[in-house]
Design a protein around this motif. Sequence first.
Motif, short mmCIF file in Angstrom:
data_model
loop_
_atom_site.label_atom_id
_atom_site.label_comp_id
_atom_site.label_asym_id
_atom_site.label_seq_id
_atom_site.Cartn_x
_atom_site.Cartn_y
_atom_site.Cartn_z
N ASN A 122 5.20 -16.71 29.89
CA ASN A 122 5.61 -15.47 29.22
C ASN A 122 5.32 -14.27 30.12
O ASN A 122 4.17 -13.83 30.22
CB ASN A 122 4.87 -15.33 27.89
CG ASN A 122 5.34 -14.15 27.09
OD1 ASN A 122 6.16 -13.38 27.53
ND2 ASN A 122 4.77 -14.00 25.91
N PRO A 123 6.35 -13.70 30.76
CA PRO A 123 6.11 -12.57 31.66
C PRO A 123 5.80 -11.26 30.94
O PRO A 123 5.33 -10.33 31.56
CB PRO A 123 7.43 -12.47 32.43
CG PRO A 123 8.45 -13.01 31.50
CD PRO A 123 7.76 -14.09 30.72
N CYS A 124 6.06 -11.20 29.65
CA CYS A 124 5.88 -9.96 28.90
C CYS A 124 4.74 -10.06 27.91
O CYS A 124 4.78 -9.47 26.83
CB CYS A 124 7.18 -9.60 28.19
SG CYS A 124 8.56 -9.37 29.33
N LEU A 125 3.71 -10.79 28.28
CA LEU A 125 2.58 -11.02 27.39
C LEU A 125 1.87 -9.72 27.04
O LEU A 125 1.55 -9.47 25.88
CB LEU A 125 1.61 -12.01 28.04
CG LEU A 125 0.47 -12.53 27.19
CD1 LEU A 125 1.01 -13.23 25.96
CD2 LEU A 125 -0.38 -13.49 27.99
N SER A 126 1.63 -8.87 28.01
CA SER A 126 0.92 -7.61 27.73
C SER A 126 1.75 -6.69 26.84
O SER A 126 1.21 -6.02 25.95
CB SER A 126 0.52 -6.91 29.02
OG SER A 126 1.66 -6.56 29.77
N GLU A 127 3.07 -6.66 27.05
CA GLU A 127 3.94 -5.82 26.21
C GLU A 127 3.98 -6.36 24.79
O GLU A 127 3.97 -5.60 23.82
CB GLU A 127 5.36 -5.76 26.80
CG GLU A 127 5.47 -4.93 28.05
CD GLU A 127 5.01 -5.64 29.30
OE1 GLU A 127 4.67 -6.85 29.23
OE2 GLU A 127 4.97 -5.00 30.36
N SER A 128 3.99 -7.67 24.66
CA SER A 128 3.98 -8.30 23.33
C SER A 128 2.68 -7.99 22.60
O SER A 128 2.69 -7.62 21.41
CB SER A 128 4.15 -9.81 23.48
OG SER A 128 4.01 -10.45 22.26
N ASP A 129 1.57 -8.12 23.31
CA ASP A 129 0.27 -7.82 22.71
C ASP A 129 0.17 -6.34 22.31
O ASP A 129 -0.38 -6.01 21.26
CB ASP A 129 -0.88 -8.16 23.67
CG ASP A 129 -1.05 -9.66 23.84
OD1 ASP A 129 -0.51 -10.43 23.01
OD2 ASP A 129 -1.74 -10.06 24.80
N ALA A 130 0.71 -5.45 23.14
CA ALA A 130 0.65 -4.02 22.84
C ALA A 130 1.46 -3.69 21.59
O ALA A 130 1.02 -2.90 20.75
CB ALA A 130 1.17 -3.21 24.03
#
Length: 85
Positions: free
Chosen positions: A14-22
């Motif tokens: 998942n390359p967008c893990l930090s965006e998803s968490d945010a």
Amino acid sequence: MPLVTRRLRDPDINPCLSESDASTRCMDENNYDRESCSTYFLKYKNCRKFWNSIMIQRRQNGVKPSMPTAAERDEILGAMGKMPY
């Protein structure tokens, strides 16, 4: 932890893990008011679009795996100088 959850939490998949968490954190903090978190949703959407285009390009060029690993993604973003999304 179920397999699907582990895969979604894996930074190599998942390359967008930090965006998803945010975006999830924003929803929690704002009592699930979607209007308040629209910038986070937009950033996540743009992240997914960017990495999807990279994945399609790599697949067309015959590069395996089609999704770059977390280390390769860091190199790609470092070469760009800034976040493209």
